[in-house]
Scaffold this active site. Structure first.
Site, PDB file in Angstrom:
ATOM      1  N   ARG A   1      -1.559  10.335  11.086  1.00 55.41           N
ATOM      2  CA  ARG A   1      -2.407   9.169  11.346  1.00 55.41           C
ATOM      3  C   ARG A   1      -3.721   9.620  11.946  1.00 55.41           C
ATOM      4  O   ARG A   1      -3.741  10.509  12.805  1.00 55.41           O
ATOM      5  CB  ARG A   1      -1.665   8.266  12.335  1.00 55.41           C
ATOM      6  CG  ARG A   1      -2.363   6.957  12.675  1.00 55.41           C
ATOM      7  CD  ARG A   1      -1.921   5.886  11.739  1.00 55.41           C
ATOM      8  NE  ARG A   1      -2.438   4.584  12.051  1.00 55.41           N
ATOM      9  CZ  ARG A   1      -1.687   3.546  12.435  1.00 55.41           C
ATOM     10  NH1 ARG A   1      -0.399   3.700  12.608  1.00 55.41           N
ATOM     11  NH2 ARG A   1      -2.222   2.356  12.621  1.00 55.41           N
TER      12      ARG A   1
ATOM     13  N   GLU B   1       0.840  -1.195   0.000  1.00 54.43           N
ATOM     14  CA  GLU B   1       0.000   0.000   0.000  1.00 54.43           C
ATOM     15  C   GLU B   1       0.875   1.244   0.000  1.00 54.43           C
ATOM     16  O   GLU B   1       1.961   1.220   0.583  1.00 54.43           O
ATOM     17  CB  GLU B   1      -0.815   0.015   1.304  1.00 54.43           C
ATOM     18  CG  GLU B   1      -2.296  -0.051   1.127  1.00 54.43           C
ATOM     19  CD  GLU B   1      -2.988  -0.300   2.473  1.00 54.43           C
ATOM     20  OE1 GLU B   1      -4.090  -0.814   2.452  1.00 54.43           O
ATOM     21  OE2 GLU B   1      -2.416   0.013   3.523  1.00 54.43           O
TER      22      GLU B   1
ATOM     23  N   LYS C   1       2.542   4.433   1.284  1.00 55.85           N
ATOM     24  CA  LYS C   1       2.761   4.951   2.645  1.00 55.85           C
ATOM     25  C   LYS C   1       2.663   6.473   2.573  1.00 55.85           C
ATOM     26  O   LYS C   1       3.615   7.148   2.200  1.00 55.85           O
ATOM     27  CB  LYS C   1       4.115   4.519   3.214  1.00 55.85           C
ATOM     28  CG  LYS C   1       4.313   4.964   4.657  1.00 55.85           C
ATOM     29  CD  LYS C   1       5.645   4.515   5.211  1.00 55.85           C
ATOM     30  CE  LYS C   1       5.763   4.679   6.719  1.00 55.85           C
ATOM     31  NZ  LYS C   1       5.541   6.026   7.234  1.00 55.85           N
TER      32      LYS C   1
ATOM     33  N   LYS D   1       7.409  -1.202   6.839  1.00 51.84           N
ATOM     34  CA  LYS D   1       7.490   0.019   6.024  1.00 51.84           C
ATOM     35  C   LYS D   1       8.738  -0.030   5.167  1.00 51.84           C
ATOM     36  O   LYS D   1       9.818  -0.395   5.646  1.00 51.84           O
ATOM     37  CB  LYS D   1       7.427   1.277   6.886  1.00 51.84           C
ATOM     38  CG  LYS D   1       8.344   1.282   8.064  1.00 51.84           C
ATOM     39  CD  LYS D   1       8.123   2.540   8.905  1.00 51.84           C
ATOM     40  CE  LYS D   1       8.922   2.455  10.172  1.00 51.84           C
ATOM     41  NZ  LYS D   1       8.805   3.596  11.049  1.00 51.84           N
TER      42      LYS D   1
ATOM     43  N   GLU E   1      -4.727   7.671   7.034  1.00 55.18           N
ATOM     44  CA  GLU E   1      -3.710   8.728   7.069  1.00 55.18           C
ATOM     45  C   GLU E   1      -4.288   9.948   6.356  1.00 55.18           C
ATOM     46  O   GLU E   1      -4.815   9.845   5.248  1.00 55.18           O
ATOM     47  CB  GLU E   1      -2.446   8.238   6.352  1.00 55.18           C
ATOM     48  CG  GLU E   1      -1.283   9.198   6.421  1.00 55.18           C
ATOM     49  CD  GLU E   1      -0.370   8.991   7.653  1.00 55.18           C
ATOM     50  OE1 GLU E   1      -0.716   8.178   8.544  1.00 55.18           O
ATOM     51  OE2 GLU E   1       0.674   9.658   7.703  1.00 55.18           O
TER      52      GLU E   1
ATOM     53  N   ARG F   1      -2.392   9.657  16.435  1.00 55.26           N
ATOM     54  CA  ARG F   1      -1.614   8.477  16.783  1.00 55.26           C
ATOM     55  C   ARG F   1      -1.293   8.463  18.284  1.00 55.26           C
ATOM     56  O   ARG F   1      -1.132   7.415  18.875  1.00 55.26           O
ATOM     57  CB  ARG F   1      -0.348   8.529  15.943  1.00 55.26           C
ATOM     58  CG  ARG F   1       0.778   7.937  16.616  1.00 55.26           C
ATOM     59  CD  ARG F   1       1.632   7.163  15.731  1.00 55.26           C
ATOM     60  NE  ARG F   1       2.687   6.681  16.556  1.00 55.26           N
ATOM     61  CZ  ARG F   1       3.854   6.361  16.118  1.00 55.26           C
ATOM     62  NH1 ARG F   1       4.099   6.486  14.840  1.00 55.26           N
ATOM     63  NH2 ARG F   1       4.742   5.921  16.932  1.00 55.26           N
TER      64      ARG F   1
HETATM   65  P1  ATP Z   1       7.613   7.220  10.403  1.00 51.07           P
HETATM   66  O1  ATP Z   1       8.536   8.100  11.152  1.00 51.07           O
HETATM   67  O2  ATP Z   1       8.278   6.319   9.428  1.00 51.07           O
HETATM   68  O3  ATP Z   1       6.369   7.858   9.904  1.00 51.07           O
HETATM   69  P2  ATP Z   1       6.289   6.336  12.687  1.00 51.07           P
HETATM   70  O4  ATP Z   1       7.139   5.835  13.813  1.00 51.07           O
HETATM   71  O5  ATP Z   1       5.670   7.674  12.775  1.00 51.07           O
HETATM   72  O6  ATP Z   1       7.167   6.186  11.416  1.00 51.07           O
HETATM   73  P3  ATP Z   1       5.475   3.833  11.800  1.00 51.07           P
HETATM   74  O7  ATP Z   1       4.653   2.806  12.445  1.00 51.07           O
HETATM   75  O8  ATP Z   1       6.891   3.545  11.858  1.00 51.07           O
HETATM   76  O9  ATP Z   1       5.168   5.256  12.391  1.00 51.07           O
HETATM   77  O10 ATP Z   1       5.028   3.970  10.294  1.00 51.07           O
HETATM   78  C1  ATP Z   1       3.702   3.770  10.039  1.00 51.07           C
HETATM   79  C2  ATP Z   1       3.002   5.094   9.868  1.00 51.07           C
HETATM   80  O11 ATP Z   1       2.831   5.368   8.496  1.00 51.07           O
HETATM   81  C3  ATP Z   1       1.611   5.012  10.414  1.00 51.07           C
HETATM   82  O12 ATP Z   1       1.581   5.434  11.751  1.00 51.07           O
HETATM   83  C4  ATP Z   1       0.803   5.923   9.531  1.00 51.07           C
HETATM   84  O13 ATP Z   1       0.752   7.210  10.108  1.00 51.07           O
HETATM   85  C5  ATP Z   1       1.598   6.028   8.257  1.00 51.07           C
HETATM   86  N1  ATP Z   1       0.955   5.424   7.085  1.00 51.07           N
HETATM   87  C6  ATP Z   1       0.878   5.997   5.859  1.00 51.07           C
HETATM   88  N2  ATP Z   1       0.269   5.207   4.970  1.00 51.07           N
HETATM   89  C7  ATP Z   1      -0.065   4.073   5.622  1.00 51.07           C
HETATM   90  C8  ATP Z   1      -0.707   2.866   5.223  1.00 51.07           C
HETATM   91  N3  ATP Z   1      -1.123   2.648   3.972  1.00 51.07           N
HETATM   92  N4  ATP Z   1      -0.860   1.915   6.183  1.00 51.07           N
HETATM   93  C9  ATP Z   1      -0.439   2.112   7.442  1.00 51.07           C
HETATM   94  N5  ATP Z   1       0.169   3.234   7.879  1.00 51.07           N
HETATM   95  C10 ATP Z   1       0.372   4.218   6.979  1.00 51.07           C
END
Ligand code: ATP
Length: 589
Positions: free
Chosen positions: A259, A252, A254, A427, A305, A275
């Site tokens: 969030r 999917e 990203k 990711k 998102e 989040r």
């Molecule tokens: P990063 O700093 O990489 O954004 P993070 O620590 O804030 O990471 P992670 O769990 O590492 O959060 O990365 C997932 C985040 O990516 C999710 O919290 C969400 O906000 C975002 N996101 C974007 N697109 C998607 C998707 N298709 N599915 C899930 N999460 C997604």
């Protein structure tokens, strides 16, 4: 009968002086054991410096000015004197104690304040609204302080101004609850499972105190209570995706935005949670309208998102622009300036039923069947893919060229693992593949005074990663680069509310910082590589006896991760993984 508030204040005083993590949990357990069931939720919130869980939106948020006026009123001293003394003492709690103690010696009799009494007056302060609200807040607070002892006033003043900062987190409370109600801290996980779908420590403590272990069964997914977000692991290569995933998986986009967990009631009411599980409904009226249309008449919880879009081109804009939206403009103005869209990627609850235990492919087909996409609310773009590096790479490039950070790779058979960072979501960012170390989010736990050009401000911060198992912070580096001059000069001011006079009990450090902080502020850091280090405590002894892990040449990326709590920082386990990956890579070369 409600417990005297003086018991709570006594414990807070002891907790503040303590320097060991285990001792801290034991003392906390002691306090909770003493607390009658009717007060237990209240004591949990107060210990966190709150009166309700964050998602409720009930906040005390009394400004310093108002608090000073209340202290003056309660102690019968002129405001001028109180202000002058505040400038000398510097801490609002100590000031309140000073002022109230001076007065109370003159009084003959004071009725004892109970937890119930303190709590209900704090609630009145938090919820006062309307044109007279400031006055109600002032009078209620002054009345409360006047009834308090000096020590009680110290903690009341800190709680109302958001400065209690005992540094006790939800997990420390869950540890204490496991010890009391399930017989051992080792059983925290059983409580944590409920906490992941109902992150309200007060409610959980109450269920346990009233019904013991059985009480946990009552806790279930509820509209209006955000579920903790499922998080993703990172990989550095396409190959690693195939190692971790089965033959087919969902890839999917990203999206790089914010969030959002969206709760929809059948009557059309909508609430949005961040989040960090805070209620962020207010700045997004456009998303709400879109959601109402897309899920008409449904009762649902969605995960997605939100991104900023360029109205003229429909392009997705970088994350920073979305954050601006909150800080800079009024809601009306924003709607025009920075329109947003929501990409929905999961559904966790529908019409009275929890869906989190269903496999992703079933949740996804339910989501597809109920959503009616519109301009504002759409399904996240994605497709089911097979093990083929070339097509995955092409899709990654396509995602990046469409303004996203890369791909999220998801196991189609996995349940929704609330609150977990597992390998069923991965990711894959374009930037990972070319860099040795991807940015990490670290917690500032201390600082060192600068010299020369940096005299009078901090020369470096002491940064730590979060150890989830042990609920503590372990140091990984000292960082002094990457700040602008302005930012550098502002550091002491920025951290002033977090300064304490000893190392915080949840911080593991073998380095003596000049200044210690309550672990609170998270910032994004990039480094060159991860190395073994005898002086840092991150994963100490895991790879080699006597050595921890450290980040070499750390630099601030400029991003304060204010949307993250210290428990959301990069974990020690992740740093360990990154170190191992790096070793494997060196061996390959
Ligand atoms: P990063 O700093 O990489 O954004 P993070 O620590 O804030 O990471 P992670 O769990 O590492 O959060 O990365 C997932 C985040 O990516 C999710 O919290 C969400 O906000 C975002 N996101 C974007 N697109 C998607 C998707 N298709 N599915 C899930 N999460 C997604």
């Amino acid at each position: 009968m409600s417990m005297p508030f003086s018991v709570v204040a006594e414990y807070y005083e002891k907790l503040e002086a303590i320097s060991g993590r285990i001792e801290m949990t034991e003392l906390l357990a002691d306090l909770l054991r003493k607390t009658p069931a009717q007060d237990i939720d209240k004591v949990c919130y107060l210990t966190l410096g709150k009166i309700a869980p964050d998602f409720s939106g009930i906040e005390l948020g009394i400004g310093e000015k108002l608090a000073l006026r209340a202290i003056a009123m309660a102690s019968g001293q002129p405001e001028k004197v109180i202000k002058e003394e505040f400038n000398k003492i510097g801490d609002i709690g100590n000031l309140a104690e000073w002022a109230i103690s001076r007065k109370s010696t003159l009084l003959e009799f004071k009725e004892e304040l109970t937890v119930e009494e303190v709590f209900s007056r704090l609630m009145r302060i938090a919820t006062a609204s309307g044109p007279k609200s400031q006055d109600v807040k002032l009078r209620t607070l002054a009345g409360l302080m006047a009834d308090a002892s000096g020590r009680e006033a110290r903690y009341i003043a800190r709680i109302v101004t958001g400065k209690l900062r005992l540094g006790i987190g939800d997990m420390t409370l869950l540890d204490a609850m496991a010890e009391i109600y399930l017989g051992s801290r080792a059983r925290r996980e059983e409580i944590e499972r409920k906490y992941n779908i109902y992150p309200d420590v007060g409610r959980i403590a109450k269920a346990l105190a009233e019904k013991g272990e059985e009480g946990l069964k009552e806790i279930d997914i509820t509209l209006g209570v955000p579920i903790r977000a499922m998080l993703a692991q990172r990989v550095k290569s396409l190959e690693e995706v195939f190692e971790r995933m089965g033959d087919t998986f969902l890839a999917e986009y990203k999206y790089d935005g914010e969030r959002m967990q969206v709760h929809i009631w059948p009557d059309g009411r909508v609430r949005i949670y961040s989040r960090r599980l805070e209620d962020i409904t207010h700045p997004y009226p456009d998303i709400i309208a879109g959601v109402k249309e897309a899920f008409k008449g449904k009762e649902a919880i969605l995960d997605g998102e939100c991104v900023a879009v360029n109205v003229d081109t429909g392009e997705i804009l970088p994350f920073q622009q979305l954050m601006h939206r909150r800080r800079k403009y009024g809601v009306e103005e924003i709607l025009e300036k920075i329109p947003t869209m929501l990409f929905v990627f999961d559904i966790l609850y529908l019409d009275g039923k929890s869906l989190i235990d269903l496999p992703l492919k079933e949740r996804h087909s339910i989501l597809e069947s109920v959503i009616e996409e519109n301009e504002k609310v759409q399904l996240a773009k994605g497709k089911v893919m097979k093990r083929d590096p070339k097509s995955l790479e092409e899709y990654l490039n396509e995602a990046v060229s469409n303004g996203t950070e890369g791909l999220m790779i998801k196991d189609l058979n996995s349940p929704y693992e609330a609150g977990a960072r597992g390998w069923t979501w991965i990711k894959l960012k374009r930037s990972y593949i070319s860099k040795m170390v991807e940015p990490v989010d670290l917690v500032a736990v201390g600082a060192f005074w600068g010299r020369g050009k940096r005299a009078g401000t901090y020369g470096a911060l002491l940064l730590a990663a979060y150890n989830h198992e042990k609920d503590r912070f372990e140091t990984v580096c000292k960082m002094g680069t990457g700040f602008t001059d302005e930012e550098l000069a502002r550091l002491p001011e920025l951290f002033k509310d977090y300064v304490i006079d000893h190392k915080h009990p949840r911080v593991m450090s073998e380095i003596e910082a000049d200044v210690w902080f309550v672990p609170a502020k998270v910032l994004e850091v990039i480094g060159d590589e991860i190395t073994l280090s005898p002086i840092h405590t991150c994963a100490k002894g895991v790879i080699e006896e006597g050595s921890g892990l450290a980040i070499r040449f750390p630099r601030f990326t400029g991003k304060w991760r204010d949307e993250k709590s210290p428990q959301d920082a990069t974990t020690v386990k992740e740093i360990l993984e990154m170190y191992k990956e790096q070793l494997a890579e060196i061996k390959e070369k």
